[in-house]
Design a protein around this motif. Structure first.
Motif, PDB file in Angstrom:
ATOM      1  N   THR A 245     -20.556   1.040  29.549  1.00 54.83           N
ATOM      2  CA  THR A 245     -21.465   1.086  30.702  1.00 54.83           C
ATOM      3  C   THR A 245     -22.741   0.282  30.452  1.00 54.83           C
ATOM      4  OG1 THR A 245     -22.427   3.145  29.887  1.00 54.83           O
ATOM      5  CG2 THR A 245     -20.645   3.317  31.516  1.00 54.83           C
TER       6      THR A 245
ATOM      7  N   ARG B  14     -26.528   1.520  22.282  1.00 55.01           N
ATOM      8  CA  ARG B  14     -26.231   2.776  23.002  1.00 55.01           C
ATOM      9  C   ARG B  14     -25.108   3.553  22.320  1.00 55.01           C
ATOM     10  NH1 ARG B  14     -25.739   1.526  29.275  1.00 55.01           N
ATOM     11  NH2 ARG B  14     -25.532   3.786  29.279  1.00 55.01           N
TER      12      ARG B  14
ATOM     13  N   GLU C  14     -11.666   3.052  25.490  1.00 53.57           N
ATOM     14  CA  GLU C  14     -12.139   3.142  26.872  1.00 53.57           C
ATOM     15  C   GLU C  14     -11.997   1.761  27.518  1.00 53.57           C
ATOM     16  OE1 GLU C  14     -13.765   5.648  29.782  1.00 53.57           O
ATOM     17  OE2 GLU C  14     -13.519   6.222  27.707  1.00 53.57           O
TER      18      GLU C  14
ATOM     19  N   ARG D 219     -17.953   5.371  25.787  1.00 52.49           N
ATOM     20  CA  ARG D 219     -18.453   5.486  27.162  1.00 52.49           C
ATOM     21  C   ARG D 219     -19.824   4.835  27.301  1.00 52.49           C
ATOM     22  NH1 ARG D 219     -16.772  11.678  28.720  1.00 52.49           N
ATOM     23  NH2 ARG D 219     -14.544  11.256  28.925  1.00 52.49           N
TER      24      ARG D 219
ATOM     25  N   SER E  10     -25.117  -3.220  29.782  1.00 51.34           N
ATOM     26  CA  SER E  10     -25.206  -4.499  30.481  1.00 51.34           C
ATOM     27  C   SER E  10     -24.830  -5.679  29.597  1.00 51.34           C
ATOM     28  CB  SER E  10     -26.625  -4.695  31.021  1.00 51.34           C
ATOM     29  OG  SER E  10     -27.552  -4.646  29.938  1.00 51.34           O
TER      30      SER E  10
ATOM     31  N   GLY F 259     -17.559  -3.921  37.175  1.00 50.90           N
ATOM     32  CA  GLY F 259     -18.936  -3.787  36.727  1.00 50.90           C
ATOM     33  C   GLY F 259     -19.233  -4.474  35.411  1.00 50.90           C
TER      34      GLY F 259
ATOM     35  N   VAL G 239     -12.895  -1.374  29.981  1.00 49.78           N
ATOM     36  CA  VAL G 239     -14.103  -1.929  30.601  1.00 49.78           C
ATOM     37  C   VAL G 239     -13.828  -2.027  32.094  1.00 49.78           C
ATOM     38  CG1 VAL G 239     -15.635  -3.924  30.713  1.00 49.78           C
ATOM     39  CG2 VAL G 239     -14.666  -3.214  28.520  1.00 49.78           C
ATOM     40  N   ASP G 240     -14.795  -1.617  32.872  1.00 51.84           N
ATOM     41  CA  ASP G 240     -14.634  -1.609  34.325  1.00 51.84           C
ATOM     42  C   ASP G 240     -14.353  -3.015  34.836  1.00 51.84           C
ATOM     43  OD1 ASP G 240     -14.631  -0.782  36.924  1.00 51.84           O
ATOM     44  OD2 ASP G 240     -16.825  -0.606  37.079  1.00 51.84           O
TER      45      ASP G 240
ATOM     46  N   GLY H 173     -25.002  -2.488  24.353  1.00 53.33           N
ATOM     47  CA  GLY H 173     -23.889  -1.541  24.206  1.00 53.33           C
ATOM     48  C   GLY H 173     -23.776  -0.991  22.800  1.00 53.33           C
TER      49      GLY H 173
END
Length: 158
Positions: free
Chosen positions: A67, A77, A146, A63, A69, A152, A148-149, A74
């Motif tokens: 999210t 994070r 997960e 997650r 950039s 976004g 990827v949007d 990533g």
């Protein structure tokens, strides 16, 4: 009445009466029975904490990654999220997480990012000299994917 006579007759034949050893027997047998139960409860609690840690590390790191950039941000994070998950369950400095992407760069729209979390949980109260002879570590593994949007994400075509 008959039972009382039988008891008196047995005492005279055996030569002694009650000496109060039932309490000691109860305590010794009680300890022998409850110690394995306490060990089992402690070991299962530790394994459950490890299961929570790897599951949370895999889920939260993906997650956090999707999210971000960019891929570099990533990954940082994701590692931070996994470290928090391991620390939260008492496994500070332990556990590992690795990321796998379905496309390059990872944050391509519509792609998916997967995380694999691994943790070795040591069983409690096993001395070091026995650890090489008996299996004393349980390896736990969790995986989470997960998407990827689509709107976004950074980079790549949809």
């Amino acid at each position: 009445m008959m039972l009382a006579r039988l008891r008196v007759r047995l005492r005279t034949r055996l030569g002694h009466g009650d000496r109060g050893s039932a309490v000691i027997e109860f305590v010794v047998v009680g300890i022998l029975i409850t110690m394995p139960v306490f060990y089992l409860v402690i070991a299962l609690a530790r394994l459950q904490a490890g299961a929570y840690a790897v599951t949370q590390a895999a889920r939260e790191s993906t997650r956090a990654y999707v999210t971000a950039s960019s891929d570099g941000v990533g990954m940082g994070r994701a590692r931070a999220a996994a470290r928090l998950a391991f620390d939260d369950q008492g496994f500070t400095g332990r556990g590992d997480v690795s990321m796998k992407c379905s496309a390059q760069p990872c944050l391509t729209r519509g792609a998916s990012v997967g995380a694999s979390a691994d943790l070795g949980v040591d069983l409690p109260f096993i001395p070091n000299f026995l650890r090489s002879a008996v299996p004393s570590t349980v390896h736990l593994h969790a995986r989470h994917v997960e998407p990827v949007d689509r709107f976004g994400a950074q980079g790549g075509p949809p």
